[in-house]
Design a protein around this motif. Sequence first.
Motif, PDB file in Angstrom:
ATOM      1  N   ASN A  56       0.990  -1.054   0.103  1.00 24.49           N
ATOM      2  CA  ASN A  56      -0.007   0.110  -0.122  1.00 24.49           C
ATOM      3  C   ASN A  56       1.037   1.212  -0.104  1.00 24.49           C
ATOM      4  O   ASN A  56       1.582   1.564   0.871  1.00 24.49           O
ATOM      5  CB  ASN A  56      -1.106   0.084   1.071  1.00 24.49           C
ATOM      6  CG  ASN A  56      -1.910   1.274   1.280  1.00 24.49           C
ATOM      7  OD1 ASN A  56      -1.884   1.865   0.330  1.00 24.49           O
ATOM      8  ND2 ASN A  56      -2.730   1.262   2.318  1.00 24.49           N
ATOM      9  N   PRO A  57       0.938   1.926  -1.140  1.00 20.74           N
ATOM     10  CA  PRO A  57       1.795   3.090  -1.100  1.00 20.74           C
ATOM     11  C   PRO A  57       1.369   4.252  -0.266  1.00 20.74           C
ATOM     12  O   PRO A  57       2.359   5.441   0.097  1.00 20.74           O
ATOM     13  CB  PRO A  57       1.653   3.526  -2.536  1.00 20.74           C
ATOM     14  CG  PRO A  57       0.322   3.037  -3.138  1.00 20.74           C
ATOM     15  CD  PRO A  57       0.191   1.906  -2.246  1.00 20.74           C
ATOM     16  N   GLU A  58       0.216   4.398   0.246  1.00 20.22           N
ATOM     17  CA  GLU A  58      -0.080   5.482   1.161  1.00 20.22           C
ATOM     18  C   GLU A  58       0.491   5.535   2.514  1.00 20.22           C
ATOM     19  O   GLU A  58       1.074   6.443   2.826  1.00 20.22           O
ATOM     20  CB  GLU A  58      -1.508   5.410   1.292  1.00 20.22           C
ATOM     21  CG  GLU A  58      -2.444   5.744   0.156  1.00 20.22           C
ATOM     22  CD  GLU A  58      -4.065   6.284   0.548  1.00 20.22           C
ATOM     23  OE1 GLU A  58      -4.309   5.673   1.789  1.00 20.22           O
ATOM     24  OE2 GLU A  58      -4.747   6.601  -0.269  1.00 20.22           O
ATOM     25  N   ASP A  59       0.718   4.283   3.026  1.00 24.22           N
ATOM     26  CA  ASP A  59       1.648   4.335   4.272  1.00 24.22           C
ATOM     27  C   ASP A  59       2.768   3.289   4.252  1.00 24.22           C
ATOM     28  O   ASP A  59       3.313   3.280   5.091  1.00 24.22           O
ATOM     29  CB  ASP A  59       0.303   3.718   5.702  1.00 24.22           C
ATOM     30  CG  ASP A  59       0.176   2.446   5.168  1.00 24.22           C
ATOM     31  OD1 ASP A  59       0.288   1.744   4.024  1.00 24.22           O
ATOM     32  OD2 ASP A  59      -0.999   1.788   5.958  1.00 24.22           O
ATOM     33  N   TYR A 117      -6.171  -1.923  -8.216  1.00 22.04           N
ATOM     34  CA  TYR A 117      -6.930  -0.759  -7.754  1.00 22.04           C
ATOM     35  C   TYR A 117      -7.623  -1.230  -6.720  1.00 22.04           C
ATOM     36  O   TYR A 117      -8.594  -2.253  -7.069  1.00 22.04           O
ATOM     37  CB  TYR A 117      -7.530  -0.058  -8.797  1.00 22.04           C
ATOM     38  CG  TYR A 117      -6.610   0.705  -9.788  1.00 22.04           C
ATOM     39  CD1 TYR A 117      -6.139   2.187  -9.450  1.00 22.04           C
ATOM     40  CD2 TYR A 117      -6.116   0.277 -10.969  1.00 22.04           C
ATOM     41  CE1 TYR A 117      -5.338   2.886 -10.088  1.00 22.04           C
ATOM     42  CE2 TYR A 117      -5.448   0.992 -11.787  1.00 22.04           C
ATOM     43  CZ  TYR A 117      -4.990   2.441 -11.239  1.00 22.04           C
ATOM     44  OH  TYR A 117      -3.964   3.095 -11.983  1.00 22.04           O
ATOM     45  N   SER A 137     -11.711   1.533  -3.223  1.00 24.94           N
ATOM     46  CA  SER A 137     -11.820   3.013  -3.129  1.00 24.94           C
ATOM     47  C   SER A 137     -11.252   3.457  -4.300  1.00 24.94           C
ATOM     48  O   SER A 137     -11.205   4.925  -4.519  1.00 24.94           O
ATOM     49  CB  SER A 137     -11.098   3.265  -2.018  1.00 24.94           C
ATOM     50  OG  SER A 137      -9.750   2.976  -1.768  1.00 24.94           O
ATOM     51  N   LYS A 143      -7.918   3.349  -5.211  1.00 20.27           N
ATOM     52  CA  LYS A 143      -6.568   3.827  -4.958  1.00 20.27           C
ATOM     53  C   LYS A 143      -5.606   2.752  -5.541  1.00 20.27           C
ATOM     54  O   LYS A 143      -6.020   1.383  -5.098  1.00 20.27           O
ATOM     55  CB  LYS A 143      -6.372   4.146  -3.482  1.00 20.27           C
ATOM     56  CG  LYS A 143      -7.225   5.318  -3.068  1.00 20.27           C
ATOM     57  CD  LYS A 143      -6.971   5.548  -1.475  1.00 20.27           C
ATOM     58  CE  LYS A 143      -7.736   6.903  -1.168  1.00 20.27           C
ATOM     59  NZ  LYS A 143      -7.543   6.850   0.253  1.00 20.27           N
ATOM     60  N   SER A 146      -2.451  -0.078  -5.560  1.00 20.14           N
ATOM     61  CA  SER A 146      -1.693  -0.653  -4.641  1.00 20.14           C
ATOM     62  C   SER A 146      -0.946  -1.744  -5.691  1.00 20.14           C
ATOM     63  O   SER A 146      -1.149  -1.799  -6.759  1.00 20.14           O
ATOM     64  CB  SER A 146      -2.313  -1.357  -3.712  1.00 20.14           C
ATOM     65  OG  SER A 146      -3.224  -2.306  -4.162  1.00 20.14           O
TER      66      SER A 146
END
Length: 261
Positions: free
Chosen positions: A127-130, A207, A210, A212, A214
Amino acid sequence: YYIRSALNDWRVAIGVSRSEYNQRVWVASGYFVFLLLGTLLLSALLAGFFGRKISAPVKKLAAQAKAVGDVQSIRPLHSGISELDVVSDALIEADKRNRNKELKLLEALLRLQMALDAGNIGVWEYNPEDAGVTLDGRASHMLAFQGRRQISFVEDFLPVVHEEDKLRVQTAMENALQSGDVVRETFRVYDADPHTLWVTGIGRRIYTDSGKPSVLGLIVNVTAEQMALEQREVVAQELNHRLKNMFAVIISLMSLSARGK
């Protein structure tokens, strides 16, 4: 038309007989209120009667719609109302299609799980967000994380990667996120002992629900194959060296033989 009265000033008469012109206003108002109340009462009685008749099938239909895809199958409604029965039949067909799709999906998942078990393949998702990585049990065991399913890519995963391979692993992850192509990279990691293991990581951008991005991927322990490859390279180098020596001896013998001629 209108009538002039000395007591009540102007009065309106619409569609009534002449004998009722001089009736007081409250009498006509009473008639109107009586008719209105009677109409409301009759409407309430009819609504209650038909409401009770329709509410039960509608509740059953709502329960059928809620039960689509559940464990128990849906039975036909047979409410006597054709429109509701048509909707019930449509829900039954939808439930059958969903069950067939679920069975096919379950069979595909079982085949996939068997393939993963036979190949000793782990599954991971980045997960690139966190910068978090989700591991399945096999991947967690392979990377010596003691059954942990959630790790950090920077703080947990990169430290177990061989120093010479870290840049290639980071670049491969970035390429997977940006290009959307299947990215494959073979690199070294350290296990708990620590021993050096060779693994191959395969990832591709997906994707989530949502929307987003990954990276979903596989990880395979290829230490045995890599060791065999290194041994073959050593054997090939040794064979190449001996062939060179043999050709050197042959050339020397040819040179010595040529001197006497």
